[in-house]
Design a protein around this motif. Structure first.
Motif, PDB file in Angstrom:
ATOM      1  N   ARG A  18       0.828  -1.199   0.000  1.00 46.28           N
ATOM      2  CA  ARG A  18       0.000   0.000   0.000  1.00 46.28           C
ATOM      3  C   ARG A  18       0.870   1.260   0.000  1.00 46.28           C
ATOM      4  NH1 ARG A  18      -5.364  -0.871   1.399  1.00 46.28           N
ATOM      5  NH2 ARG A  18      -5.576   1.077   0.198  1.00 46.28           N
ATOM      6  N   TYR A  19       0.296   2.343  -0.492  1.00 50.02           N
ATOM      7  CA  TYR A  19       0.960   3.651  -0.429  1.00 50.02           C
ATOM      8  C   TYR A  19       0.040   4.629   0.267  1.00 50.02           C
ATOM      9  CZ  TYR A  19       2.840   8.175  -1.756  1.00 50.02           C
ATOM     10  OH  TYR A  19       3.321   9.460  -1.719  1.00 50.02           O
ATOM     11  N   LEU A  26       5.245   3.780   2.366  1.00 48.79           N
ATOM     12  CA  LEU A  26       4.855   2.482   1.823  1.00 48.79           C
ATOM     13  C   LEU A  26       4.635   1.493   2.956  1.00 48.79           C
ATOM     14  CD1 LEU A  26       7.598   2.378  -0.929  1.00 48.79           C
ATOM     15  CD2 LEU A  26       5.139   2.474  -1.410  1.00 48.79           C
ATOM     16  N   ARG A  57       8.535   6.429   1.206  1.00 48.92           N
ATOM     17  CA  ARG A  57       8.518   6.076  -0.216  1.00 48.92           C
ATOM     18  C   ARG A  57       9.892   6.242  -0.861  1.00 48.92           C
ATOM     19  NH1 ARG A  57       9.094   9.127  -4.037  1.00 48.92           N
ATOM     20  NH2 ARG A  57       8.669  10.943  -2.724  1.00 48.92           N
ATOM     21  N   LEU A 103      -1.166  -1.970  -4.500  1.00 49.45           N
ATOM     22  CA  LEU A 103      -0.392  -0.749  -4.678  1.00 49.45           C
ATOM     23  C   LEU A 103      -0.829   0.011  -5.930  1.00 49.45           C
ATOM     24  CD1 LEU A 103       2.007   0.989  -3.684  1.00 49.45           C
ATOM     25  CD2 LEU A 103       3.484  -0.401  -5.163  1.00 49.45           C
ATOM     26  N   LEU A 104      -1.083  -0.698  -7.005  1.00 51.91           N
ATOM     27  CA  LEU A 104      -1.528  -0.043  -8.231  1.00 51.91           C
ATOM     28  C   LEU A 104      -2.940   0.510  -8.087  1.00 51.91           C
ATOM     29  CD1 LEU A 104      -0.108  -2.498 -10.920  1.00 51.91           C
ATOM     30  CD2 LEU A 104       0.770  -0.239 -10.313  1.00 51.91           C
ATOM     31  N   ASP A 106      -4.049   1.789  -5.379  1.00 52.23           N
ATOM     32  CA  ASP A 106      -3.855   3.044  -4.650  1.00 52.23           C
ATOM     33  C   ASP A 106      -3.508   4.181  -5.602  1.00 52.23           C
ATOM     34  OD1 ASP A 106      -4.405   1.871  -2.216  1.00 52.23           O
ATOM     35  OD2 ASP A 106      -2.308   1.619  -1.637  1.00 52.23           O
ATOM     36  N   VAL A 107      -2.679   3.894  -6.604  1.00 55.91           N
ATOM     37  CA  VAL A 107      -2.339   4.926  -7.580  1.00 55.91           C
ATOM     38  C   VAL A 107      -3.579   5.353  -8.357  1.00 55.91           C
ATOM     39  CG1 VAL A 107      -0.929   5.485  -9.594  1.00 55.91           C
ATOM     40  CG2 VAL A 107       0.034   4.073  -7.766  1.00 55.91           C
ATOM     41  N   LEU A 124       4.765   8.706  -9.707  1.00 57.39           N
ATOM     42  CA  LEU A 124       4.232   7.765  -8.727  1.00 57.39           C
ATOM     43  C   LEU A 124       3.930   6.414  -9.372  1.00 57.39           C
ATOM     44  CD1 LEU A 124       3.402   7.598  -5.741  1.00 57.39           C
ATOM     45  CD2 LEU A 124       1.105   8.316  -6.438  1.00 57.39           C
ATOM     46  N   GLU A 127       7.225   4.608 -10.124  1.00 55.39           N
ATOM     47  CA  GLU A 127       7.820   4.027  -8.920  1.00 55.39           C
ATOM     48  C   GLU A 127       7.061   2.801  -8.444  1.00 55.39           C
ATOM     49  OE1 GLU A 127       9.730   8.183  -7.143  1.00 55.39           O
ATOM     50  OE2 GLU A 127       7.920   7.327  -6.232  1.00 55.39           O
ATOM     51  N   ALA A 128       5.739   2.826  -8.551  1.00 50.44           N
ATOM     52  CA  ALA A 128       4.950   1.661  -8.148  1.00 50.44           C
ATOM     53  C   ALA A 128       5.312   0.448  -8.998  1.00 50.44           C
ATOM     54  CB  ALA A 128       3.456   1.970  -8.260  1.00 50.44           C
TER      55      ALA A 128
END
Length: 336
Positions: A18-19, A26, A57, A103-104, A106-107, A124, A127-128
């Motif tokens: 998660r971010y 992270l 992060r 994680l994706l 979250d983006v 962002l 980086e993910a």
């Protein structure tokens, strides 16, 4: 050197889960290779009880640099055996598959809320992907199957990863509608949530006004979501002709070994290493043995229970597709 579950942000077994944008941190979960095969998706239901660590992060991204494997994607429009396919890319020494890392998601949420835009959002997302592409072992590639709520980010993901290839996997519209009907109320609500996200991403252009969606049945909503994703797949195939191939779930389920081998070859991996993978013979959600015949029986039961509704919505959706220039057959097929 990896030891037990001691935290190392360069180690792919510590999933960047998660971010948190306010703290710019992270959340990592310790998810060893064998746990990936234990559940369909990398959600809290599967990994929520695993040991965790929080890291800034910037520190997490710095640790990932230099440990990144070749990255490829399986984009999908749901109910098309995508989980089965990505699980088949767990072959030690060759590749590792990640199924719907949060994680994706979250983006995507950050994008939809407008918390990051333009170059900041691109950084962002970049980086993910780097965090998820950390190498599991020397020589291995990473294949990521994002959730289909990332439909609006598929093109920038490919643009940011010019060496990545993608397979666009879909179920035929009739099969998709039968799956939504068979799975009941929760899935009908999911179809509405999916369409809401596609509308927010500006991906639905089928001649409807804002109030028209309130007049659609559950399966009509599902059909609109399928058509919007199908149009996006066609645009991706046109925009990235050398990096994108399309695939129907019917082909995958008819010959899972052969199609998985073809998918591996498309990703530049040795096809023979993926033959008779255990994931191809079990249900992607329950893990129980599951055959092509079992899948056909599920579809037949759905048609028996909901056939009249499915037929009417399918006929309506085909007219809608023709009026809006949405081809039901996608270009650039994986199998020729």
């Amino acid at each position: 050197m990896y030891s037990g579950n001691s935290f190392d942000p360069a180690d792919a077994r510590w999933l960047a889960h998660r971010y948190e944008i306010v703290r710019d941190q992270l959340l990592y979960r310790h998810v060893p290779r064998e746990l990936h095969q234990a559940g369909p998706f990398l959600t809290d239901e599967l990994v929520g009880e695993q040991p965790s660590q929080v890291l800034d992060r910037a520190a997490g991204v710095a640790a990932a640099r230099g440990h990144v494997a070749p990255l490829h994607f399986i984009f999908h429009s749901a109910f098309c055996a995508s989980t089965m396919l990505v699980r088949a890319f767990d072959v030690p020494g060759v590749a590792m598959g990640l199924s719907e890392p949060v994680l994706l998601n979250d983006v995507t949420g950050i994008r939809r809320r407008g918390e990051r835009t333009g170059a900041d959002l691109a950084r962002l997302l970049d980086e993910a992907m780097m965090l998820l592409a950390r190498r599991w072992a020397p020589g291995e590639s990473v294949v990521v199957k994002p959730s289909n709520i990332l439909c609006g980010l598929q093109r920038p993901m490919l643009a940011l990863r010019p060496t990545a290839k993608a397979i666009l996997l879909h179920a035929p519209l009739a099969t998709f509608l039968a799956s939504v009907a068979r799975k009941g109320l929760w899935c009908r609500l999911w179809a509405r949530e999916l369409l809401e996200g596609l509308l927010r991403d500006g991906l639905v252009d089928l001649g409807f006004g804002p109030n028209d969606y309130f007049r659609l049945s559950d399966l009509q909503v599902a059909a609109v979501g399928w058509l919007a994703q199908h149009r996006q797949f066609a645009l991706l195939a046109q925009h990235f002709p050398d990096r994108v191939r399309t695939l129907s779930s019917e082909a995958l389920l008819t010959d899972p070994d052969g199609v998985t081998g073809a998918a591996a070859a498309w990703f530049g991996l040795p096809p023979d290493r993926f033959a008779r993978h255990a994931a191809l013979g079990r249900h992607s959600k329950s893990g129980q043995p599951f055959s092509t015949g079992d899948r056909a029986a599920e579809q037949a039961a759905a048609v028996a229970a909901h056939g009249d509704e499915i037929d009417k919505v399918l006929a309506w959706a085909m007219v809608l597709a023709e009026q809006n220039g949405v081809a039901l057959s996608l270009p650039a097929p994986l199998l020729t």
